[in-house]
Motif scaffolding. Structure first.
Motif, PDB file in Angstrom:
ATOM      1  N   PRO A 143      34.108  47.041  18.873  1.00  0.00           N
ATOM      2  CA  PRO A 143      33.865  47.666  17.655  1.00  0.00           C
ATOM      3  C   PRO A 143      34.221  48.992  16.993  1.00  0.00           C
ATOM      4  O   PRO A 143      34.075  50.249  17.241  1.00  0.00           O
ATOM      5  N   LYS A 144      35.464  48.091  16.135  1.00  0.00           N
ATOM      6  CA  LYS A 144      35.697  48.987  15.254  1.00  0.00           C
ATOM      7  C   LYS A 144      35.255  49.013  13.914  1.00  0.00           C
ATOM      8  O   LYS A 144      35.210  50.322  13.712  1.00  0.00           O
ATOM      9  N   TYR A 145      34.408  48.383  13.490  1.00  0.00           N
ATOM     10  CA  TYR A 145      33.613  47.809  12.002  1.00  0.00           C
ATOM     11  C   TYR A 145      32.987  48.999  12.466  1.00  0.00           C
ATOM     12  O   TYR A 145      32.453  49.927  10.928  1.00  0.00           O
ATOM     13  N   ILE A 146      31.802  49.246  13.133  1.00  0.00           N
ATOM     14  CA  ILE A 146      30.502  50.051  13.032  1.00  0.00           C
ATOM     15  C   ILE A 146      30.944  51.465  13.352  1.00  0.00           C
ATOM     16  O   ILE A 146      30.375  52.071  12.941  1.00  0.00           O
ATOM     17  N   ASN A 147      32.469  51.619  13.777  1.00  0.00           N
ATOM     18  CA  ASN A 147      32.463  53.055  14.211  1.00  0.00           C
ATOM     19  C   ASN A 147      33.367  54.209  12.876  1.00  0.00           C
ATOM     20  O   ASN A 147      33.308  55.116  12.857  1.00  0.00           O
ATOM     21  N   LYS A 148      33.117  53.383  11.150  1.00  0.00           N
ATOM     22  CA  LYS A 148      33.712  53.533  10.248  1.00  0.00           C
ATOM     23  C   LYS A 148      32.802  54.554   9.844  1.00  0.00           C
ATOM     24  O   LYS A 148      31.762  54.335   9.666  1.00  0.00           O
ATOM     25  N   LYS A 149      33.334  54.767   8.492  1.00  0.00           N
ATOM     26  CA  LYS A 149      32.456  55.982   7.792  1.00  0.00           C
ATOM     27  C   LYS A 149      31.167  55.606   7.067  1.00  0.00           C
ATOM     28  O   LYS A 149      30.376  56.363   7.154  1.00  0.00           O
ATOM     29  N   TYR A 151      30.256  52.697   7.099  1.00  0.00           N
ATOM     30  CA  TYR A 151      29.412  50.936   7.908  1.00  0.00           C
ATOM     31  C   TYR A 151      27.791  51.815   7.257  1.00  0.00           C
ATOM     32  O   TYR A 151      27.224  52.636   7.687  1.00  0.00           O
TER      33      TYR A 151
END
Length: 255
Positions: A143-149, A151
């Motif tokens: 889960p790389k994209y859901i941890n973006k600021k 997202y």
């Protein structure tokens, strides 16, 4: 009687002139010379099959014996005063022995292992029972994209586009209202629109029920006409129902 006299003709006794009539002179264009000169003037040198003029090799340039052999460099004169290379060590010469280093390699290696950071294993995943390993980071399971600021946050261009659409819709509604005011039209209330829609559906059910009660085999013209009329009524009702369901706002003209 001689039979050869019958084969002769009186026309054969007339002398025949063997001279041919004179031939008229051939036509020669006055532009023949200029056209020929112009053609030779603008003709390309390599326009034909190969060069028009090829230089013939000279008989003197024949292949001579040993002409393709490599020649050796010229001999140099030996000079005794030239510097010589270092001599080869003798058999009795021994290397320097006894050199020792004061570095403790055991302690150095132990300190490097203790102070060093442990190397993390590369994350992998196995998707078959045979043990095929694949890189986990590029598999899409991390889960790389859901941890973006940012997202889940709507982008700025979407807000801008929604505002433009809302503004265009308001301008269009104002334009429609102005035209309706000029054309003396009124909007159909939602209750009446729903009542009209339900009435059309009820009429379609009645026509469809009547259509289902017809005989399968129509052996007379009136029955065929009746069936065609019911099909047209059902098609028109379906068209009206689809229009009312598609358009939420309906305007009618004042009588």
């Amino acid at each position: 009687m001689d039979t050869t006299c019958f084969s002769e003709s009186i026309y054969n006794l007339i002398p025949i002139d063997s001279k041919e009539p004179p031939q008229p002179p051939r036509y020669i264009s006055i532009f023949k010379t200029s056209v020929k000169d112009n053609l030779q003037k603008h003709k390309a040198a390599m326009k034909t099959m190969g060069p028009p003029k090829v230089e013939v090799p000279s008989p003197k340039d024949f292949l001579k014996k040993h002409s393709k052999e490599k020649t050796l460099p010229p001999k140099k004169r030996f000079d005794r005063n030239e510097p010589k290379k270092p001599p080869v060590p003798l058999r009795t010469d021994h290397p320097v022995m006894g050199l020792q280093s004061e570095k403790n390699f055991i302690n150095t290696n132990a300190a490097n292992v203790i102070m060093g950071v442990a190397r993390k294993p590369k994350p992998i995943y196995v998707d078959k029972r045979t043990g095929d390993q694949h890189d986990l980071e590029t598999s899409g399971l991390v889960p790389k994209y859901i941890n973006k600021k940012d997202y889940g946050i709507t982008p700025e261009y979407i807000h801008k586009r929604n505002e433009e659409v809302k503004k265009a819709q308001e301008e269009y509604d104002n334009y429609i209202q102005e035209n309706l005011r000029k054309a003396a039209m009124k909007r159909l209330p939602d209750e009446e629109r729903e009542a009209v829609l339900q009435g059309l559906k009820k009429n379609w059910e009645e026509v469809h029920k009547e259509f289902q009660s017809l005989l399968v085999f129509n052996d007379s013209i009136p029955k065929k006409i009746r069936k065609q009329k019911l099909e047209e009524e059902m098609k028109q009702l379906e068209h009206d129902i689809s229009i009312i369901e598609k358009h939420k706002i309906i305007y009618i003209a004042n009588k």
